[in-house]
Design a protein around this motif. Structure first.
Motif, PDB file in Angstrom:
ATOM      1  N   ALA A 111       0.797  -1.234   0.000  1.00 47.98           N
ATOM      2  CA  ALA A 111       0.000   0.000   0.000  1.00 47.98           C
ATOM      3  C   ALA A 111       0.827   1.281   0.000  1.00 47.98           C
ATOM      4  O   ALA A 111       0.292   2.355  -0.266  1.00 47.98           O
ATOM      5  CB  ALA A 111      -0.942  -0.004   1.198  1.00 47.98           C
ATOM      6  N   THR A 112       2.124   1.189   0.313  1.00 45.65           N
ATOM      7  CA  THR A 112       2.935   2.413   0.321  1.00 45.65           C
ATOM      8  C   THR A 112       4.294   2.124  -0.326  1.00 45.65           C
ATOM      9  O   THR A 112       4.718   0.968  -0.426  1.00 45.65           O
ATOM     10  CB  THR A 112       3.217   2.903   1.767  1.00 45.65           C
ATOM     11  N   ALA A 113       4.980   3.206  -0.721  1.00 45.79           N
ATOM     12  CA  ALA A 113       6.321   3.062  -1.298  1.00 45.79           C
ATOM     13  C   ALA A 113       7.270   2.433  -0.277  1.00 45.79           C
ATOM     14  O   ALA A 113       8.127   1.623  -0.634  1.00 45.79           O
ATOM     15  CB  ALA A 113       6.842   4.426  -1.757  1.00 45.79           C
ATOM     16  N   ASP A 114       7.109   2.801   0.995  1.00 48.05           N
ATOM     17  CA  ASP A 114       7.964   2.224   2.040  1.00 48.05           C
ATOM     18  C   ASP A 114       7.782   0.713   2.156  1.00 48.05           C
ATOM     19  O   ASP A 114       8.753  -0.024   2.345  1.00 48.05           O
ATOM     20  CB  ASP A 114       7.678   2.883   3.405  1.00 48.05           C
ATOM     21  N   GLU A 115       6.524   0.266   2.068  1.00 49.52           N
ATOM     22  CA  GLU A 115       6.270  -1.176   2.124  1.00 49.52           C
ATOM     23  C   GLU A 115       6.949  -1.890   0.957  1.00 49.52           C
ATOM     24  O   GLU A 115       7.498  -2.982   1.111  1.00 49.52           O
ATOM     25  CB  GLU A 115       4.761  -1.467   2.086  1.00 49.52           C
ATOM     26  N   VAL A 116       6.896  -1.269  -0.215  1.00 48.33           N
ATOM     27  CA  VAL A 116       7.524  -1.862  -1.399  1.00 48.33           C
ATOM     28  C   VAL A 116       9.026  -1.993  -1.176  1.00 48.33           C
ATOM     29  O   VAL A 116       9.619  -3.051  -1.392  1.00 48.33           O
ATOM     30  CB  VAL A 116       7.221  -1.011  -2.658  1.00 48.33           C
ATOM     31  N   LEU A 117       9.652  -0.902  -0.692  1.00 44.09           N
ATOM     32  CA  LEU A 117      11.104  -0.913  -0.493  1.00 44.09           C
ATOM     33  C   LEU A 117      11.504  -1.926   0.580  1.00 44.09           C
ATOM     34  O   LEU A 117      12.513  -2.620   0.441  1.00 44.09           O
ATOM     35  CB  LEU A 117      11.588   0.494  -0.134  1.00 44.09           C
ATOM     36  N   GLU A 118      10.687  -2.029   1.611  1.00 34.06           N
ATOM     37  CA  GLU A 118      10.967  -2.994   2.675  1.00 34.06           C
ATOM     38  C   GLU A 118      10.882  -4.425   2.135  1.00 34.06           C
ATOM     39  O   GLU A 118      11.711  -5.283   2.471  1.00 34.06           O
ATOM     40  CB  GLU A 118       9.978  -2.767   3.836  1.00 34.06           C
ATOM     41  N   ALA A 119       9.904  -4.671   1.261  1.00 35.98           N
ATOM     42  CA  ALA A 119       9.755  -6.011   0.682  1.00 35.98           C
ATOM     43  C   ALA A 119      10.962  -6.353  -0.197  1.00 35.98           C
ATOM     44  O   ALA A 119      11.442  -7.491  -0.188  1.00 35.98           O
ATOM     45  CB  ALA A 119       8.459  -6.101  -0.122  1.00 35.98           C
ATOM     46  N   VAL A 120      11.449  -5.383  -0.948  1.00 33.00           N
ATOM     47  CA  VAL A 120      12.623  -5.615  -1.795  1.00 33.00           C
ATOM     48  C   VAL A 120      13.843  -5.902  -0.922  1.00 33.00           C
ATOM     49  O   VAL A 120      14.606  -6.835  -1.171  1.00 33.00           O
ATOM     50  CB  VAL A 120      12.900  -4.394  -2.716  1.00 33.00           C
ATOM     51  N   ARG A 121      13.996  -5.101   0.149  1.00 32.49           N
ATOM     52  CA  ARG A 121      15.137  -5.279   1.053  1.00 32.49           C
ATOM     53  C   ARG A 121      15.122  -6.688   1.666  1.00 32.49           C
ATOM     54  O   ARG A 121      16.121  -7.396   1.670  1.00 32.49           O
ATOM     55  CB  ARG A 121      15.088  -4.229   2.160  1.00 32.49           C
ATOM     56  N   LYS A 122      13.943  -7.094   2.128  1.00 35.78           N
ATOM     57  CA  LYS A 122      13.801  -8.407   2.766  1.00 35.78           C
ATOM     58  C   LYS A 122      14.110  -9.530   1.768  1.00 35.78           C
ATOM     59  O   LYS A 122      14.790 -10.491   2.099  1.00 35.78           O
ATOM     60  CB  LYS A 122      12.360  -8.595   3.259  1.00 35.78           C
ATOM     61  N   TYR A 123      13.561  -9.381   0.554  1.00 35.57           N
ATOM     62  CA  TYR A 123      13.773 -10.421  -0.461  1.00 35.57           C
ATOM     63  C   TYR A 123      15.267 -10.538  -0.778  1.00 35.57           C
ATOM     64  O   TYR A 123      15.817 -11.643  -0.858  1.00 35.57           O
ATOM     65  CB  TYR A 123      12.965 -10.120  -1.725  1.00 35.57           C
ATOM     66  N   ALA A 124      15.918  -9.391  -0.955  1.00 30.22           N
ATOM     67  CA  ALA A 124      17.355  -9.401  -1.289  1.00 30.22           C
ATOM     68  C   ALA A 124      18.156 -10.053  -0.162  1.00 30.22           C
ATOM     69  O   ALA A 124      19.065 -10.848  -0.407  1.00 30.22           O
ATOM     70  CB  ALA A 124      17.837  -7.978  -1.547  1.00 30.22           C
ATOM     71  N   ALA A 125      17.773  -9.749   1.087  1.00 27.79           N
ATOM     72  CA  ALA A 125      18.491 -10.331   2.229  1.00 27.79           C
ATOM     73  C   ALA A 125      18.269 -11.839   2.307  1.00 27.79           C
ATOM     74  O   ALA A 125      19.178 -12.589   2.656  1.00 27.79           O
ATOM     75  CB  ALA A 125      18.026  -9.654   3.515  1.00 27.79           C
ATOM     76  N   ALA A 126      17.044 -12.270   1.957  1.00 32.50           N
ATOM     77  CA  ALA A 126      16.718 -13.701   2.051  1.00 32.50           C
ATOM     78  C   ALA A 126      17.299 -14.504   0.891  1.00 32.50           C
ATOM     79  O   ALA A 126      17.302 -15.733   0.923  1.00 32.50           O
ATOM     80  CB  ALA A 126      15.206 -13.877   2.109  1.00 32.50           C
ATOM     81  N   HIS A 127      17.715 -13.819  -0.172  1.00 30.41           N
ATOM     82  CA  HIS A 127      18.246 -14.510  -1.355  1.00 30.41           C
ATOM     83  C   HIS A 127      19.635 -13.972  -1.682  1.00 30.41           C
ATOM     84  O   HIS A 127      19.840 -13.340  -2.725  1.00 30.41           O
ATOM     85  CB  HIS A 127      17.299 -14.338  -2.553  1.00 30.41           C
ATOM     86  N   PRO A 128      20.599 -14.238  -0.795  1.00 29.09           N
ATOM     87  CA  PRO A 128      21.940 -13.664  -1.000  1.00 29.09           C
ATOM     88  C   PRO A 128      22.625 -14.186  -2.260  1.00 29.09           C
ATOM     89  O   PRO A 128      23.523 -13.540  -2.785  1.00 29.09           O
ATOM     90  CB  PRO A 128      22.699 -14.099   0.268  1.00 29.09           C
ATOM     91  N   ASP A 129      22.188 -15.369  -2.753  1.00 30.38           N
ATOM     92  CA  ASP A 129      22.835 -15.942  -3.935  1.00 30.38           C
ATOM     93  C   ASP A 129      22.201 -15.512  -5.250  1.00 30.38           C
ATOM     94  O   ASP A 129      22.716 -15.833  -6.318  1.00 30.38           O
ATOM     95  CB  ASP A 129      22.811 -17.480  -3.851  1.00 30.38           C
ATOM     96  N   ALA A 130      21.067 -14.832  -5.179  1.00 30.04           N
ATOM     97  CA  ALA A 130      20.408 -14.404  -6.424  1.00 30.04           C
ATOM     98  C   ALA A 130      21.294 -13.377  -7.116  1.00 30.04           C
ATOM     99  O   ALA A 130      21.667 -12.363  -6.521  1.00 30.04           O
ATOM    100  CB  ALA A 130      19.031 -13.812  -6.121  1.00 30.04           C
ATOM    101  N   VAL A 131      21.649 -13.657  -8.372  1.00 32.26           N
ATOM    102  CA  VAL A 131      22.516 -12.751  -9.124  1.00 32.26           C
ATOM    103  C   VAL A 131      21.747 -11.464  -9.442  1.00 32.26           C
ATOM    104  O   VAL A 131      22.274 -10.357  -9.365  1.00 32.26           O
ATOM    105  CB  VAL A 131      23.007 -13.435 -10.414  1.00 32.26           C
ATOM    106  N   TRP A 132      20.484 -11.631  -9.814  1.00 33.40           N
ATOM    107  CA  TRP A 132      19.584 -10.488 -10.032  1.00 33.40           C
ATOM    108  C   TRP A 132      18.475 -10.540  -8.978  1.00 33.40           C
ATOM    109  O   TRP A 132      18.052 -11.628  -8.580  1.00 33.40           O
ATOM    110  CB  TRP A 132      18.905 -10.599 -11.394  1.00 33.40           C
ATOM    111  N   ILE A 133      17.977  -9.370  -8.594  1.00 33.13           N
ATOM    112  CA  ILE A 133      16.738  -9.314  -7.822  1.00 33.13           C
ATOM    113  C   ILE A 133      15.649  -8.986  -8.829  1.00 33.13           C
ATOM    114  O   ILE A 133      15.639  -7.903  -9.425  1.00 33.13           O
ATOM    115  CB  ILE A 133      16.795  -8.221  -6.724  1.00 33.13           C
ATOM    116  N   ARG A 134      14.767  -9.958  -9.056  1.00 29.28           N
ATOM    117  CA  ARG A 134      13.698  -9.727 -10.042  1.00 29.28           C
ATOM    118  C   ARG A 134      12.362 -10.055  -9.407  1.00 29.28           C
ATOM    119  O   ARG A 134      12.274 -10.816  -8.445  1.00 29.28           O
ATOM    120  CB  ARG A 134      13.932 -10.571 -11.293  1.00 29.28           C
TER     121      ARG A 134
END
Ligand SMILES: [Zn+2]
Length: 566
Positions: A111-134
């Motif tokens: 619902a907010t830009a902050d929520e979106v950024l937090e979701a991206v941050r969490k995903y990136a942290a949970a997938h340290p081996d992902a070459v791309w974040i998609r």
């Protein structure tokens, strides 16, 4: 209509005037009883009970008349007033790509830009081996002018490339690393059918529109066949949970088709799927042989690829939809069509002559007119046939074109969830069209009143796949969680029976399966759902709260809510 009449007669013969089965039929395998069964048959009749054997409906009627169908082995489900509907049809959905997205960095519904950024941050942290974040699903309205900056992403993921699709599938958002990797700089020109958003100094600012997305996305690691199959499995699971057992795959290449084939061969395809093969509009007629070969190669038990998808234009919010009059405040900009009218007519004529069903993405009034012109040209050249071509989205229809749907036998394939007066409409769309033309946004009631067939779909993962969300908005013209209140464009609201028909019998008609599914009638396949409440007995603003408890495809369970124990 004749087919419907025969089905009704079969039902009557089956339970006879006395209520006893004529010819002493074998007991049914399953009897649903004491339900509120809205059959969606011709007269839109109600029943209390449905009997199922061998995957087919063998009886529809009162609870008393169902008794002779119950034997010692029959499974009897007392519904205690719960609602039964024909299983839903989604006439425009992307199960494979949506399913893959749902398994990646999923930003839908935030619902907010902050929520979106937090979701991206969490995903990136949970997938340290992902070459791309998609991933994708971010909402354009969360950022000024639908234009998020690369700097926001750089702050959370500076070291790996990030590319995130917008929920409408027509924009994407990249970080600096991704733009650098793709070589997109100040010097890169906009592609012919796309736009690189730029800052005041001309540097790419992070948002990419339409074909410009490809400048970066072509550098993404190639998804594997297993990724496609996992995506389809996820898409089907979500669909069955919402009571869907018939899907119109809205955009497929050979890769999506291979996923359908793989799951179908393993008996895992838990929906009937009509696949639309995406035509390459740059190649026009030169693409027809490829499409034909795909149709011949891919045909399974539960899917076929007899339809072709043509993208006529883009979307209104970013002014890539083709409109008849210029967008207000943007000079002479009337958007873009992907095909010149003569090419469109030639392509439609060639595909129609080969017996394809043509499925067009058309949003602006100019693209819709071009499409109707192309389908009319095909009909003139090839003669009238039972083609059931359909146009999806239909956001802005010029009133002069409304009668052409019925006249040409073209089905209006609306996504009613979009007709809710949200910020996409009030902040992005209406200002660029002005009030007089905005009156003709999503004219579902007008098109239905013209006698055209109107069928409904979600366009998931663009928006919610839940047909109950679409049904609610079609009836209320309000955003689902908002509750009762004034409707946006009230003259285009439709009734609950019309909305249900759009997701059932009209979808079956669109799929050429109306003899088999789309209504609850003796002789048809047992594609049925049980809902926790009767939609006709609740305020329309609460329809989205109703839950599907049980989904049957050909009498077999493909979804059951944990709380439901039949
Ligand atoms: Zn779509």
């Amino acid at each position: 209509m004749r087919r419907l009449a025969i089905a009704v007669v079969l039902g009557l013969v089956a339970f006879g005037a006395s209520g006893a089965p004529a010819g002493a039929p074998a007991p049914a395998e399953l009897v649903l009883t004491h339900g509120a069964v809205y059959t969606v048959d011709g007269p839109r009749s109600w029943a209390e009970a449905v009997a199922v054997s061998g995957g087919r409906i063998v009886f529809v009627g009162t609870a008393a008349a169902a008794k002779p169908w119950i034997g010692p082995q029959t499974k009897v489900v007392d519904l205690a007033g719960k609602m039964v509907l024909p299983a839903f049809h989604d006439s425009h959905v992307h199960p494979v790509s949506g399913g893959m997205e749902a398994l990646e960095c999923d930003l839908h519904g935030l619902a907010t830009a902050d929520e979106v950024l937090e979701a991206v941050r969490k995903y990136a942290a949970a997938h340290p081996d992902a070459v791309w974040i998609r991933g994708g699903g971010w909402d354009l309205t969360l950022f000024p002018a639908g234009n998020p900056s690369k700097a926001l992403l750089d702050r959370i993921v500076p070291d790996r490339p990030v590319l995130l699709d917008a929920s409408d599938g027509h924009s994407a958002w990249a970080n600096s690393k991704a733009l650098a990797l793709a070589g997109v700089t100040k010097a890169t020109p906009d592609p012919p059918l796309g736009r690189i958003e730029r800052d005041a100094s001309g540097q790419p600012s992070g948002a990419l529109r339409e074909e410009a997305v490809g400048l970066v996305s072509r550098h993404l690691p190639r998804r594997t066949a297993k990724d496609y199959e996992a995506g389809l499995r996820k898409g089907l699971q979500i669909a069955n949970g919402f009571g869907l057992t018939s899907l119109e795959e809205a955009s497929a290449s050979d890769r999506e088709l291979a996923a359908y084939e793989a799951l179908d061969a393993r008996g895992e395809l838990t929906a009937r799927v009509s696949v639309s093969i995406t035509a390459d509009t740059d190649k026009v007629l030169a693409d027809v042989n490829r499409i034909k070969a795909l149709r011949e190669h891919y045909r399974g038990k539960r899917f076929h690829a007899d339809a072709v998808k043509i993208f006529a234009d883009g979307v209104l919010e970013t002014r890539t939809a083709a409109v008849l009059l210029p967008y207000i405040g943007f000079g002479d900009d009337r958007g873009k069509t992907n095909l010149a009218p003569a090419d469109f007519q030639a392509l439609a004529t060639a595909l129609d002559a080969l017996g394809f069903q043509i499925h067009v993405h058309a949003i602006g009034d100019r693209a819709i007119r071009d499409t109707l012109d192309a389908l009319e040209a095909a009909q003139k050249a090839n003669g009238v046939r039972d083609a059931r071509h359909h146009i999806a989205h239909l956001e802005l229809i010029d009133p002069a074109d409304v009668p052409r749907f019925r006249r040409l036998g073209v089905i209006a394939n609306f996504q009613p969830f979009w007709a809710n007066g949200d910020q996409y409409i009030t902040e992005l769309t209406e200002p660029e069209l002005g009030p007089a033309r905005s009156r003709w946004l999503y004219p579902i009631a007008t098109v239905a009143a013209s006698g055209a067939v109107t069928a409904f779909g979600s366009d998931w993962s663009v928006s919610s796949m839940n047909p109950l969300d679409g049904i609610e908005v079609a009836v209320t013209h309000r955003e689902p969680p908002k509750g009762p209140g004034p409707a946006w464009l009230p003259q285009e609201q439709i009734t609950l029976p019309q909305a249900i028909a759009g997701y059932t019998i009209a979808g079956a008609y669109l799929d050429f399966t109306e003899k088999e599914t789309g209504s609850i009638e003796a002789g048809k396949a047992a594609d049925l759902i049980v809902l926790d409440r009767n939609l006709f007995e609740i305020p329309p603003s609460q329809i989205h709260d109703a839950r599907v408890l049980w989904t049957l495809l050909e009498g077999k369970e493909v979804f059951r809510a944990p709380a439901f124990a039949p």
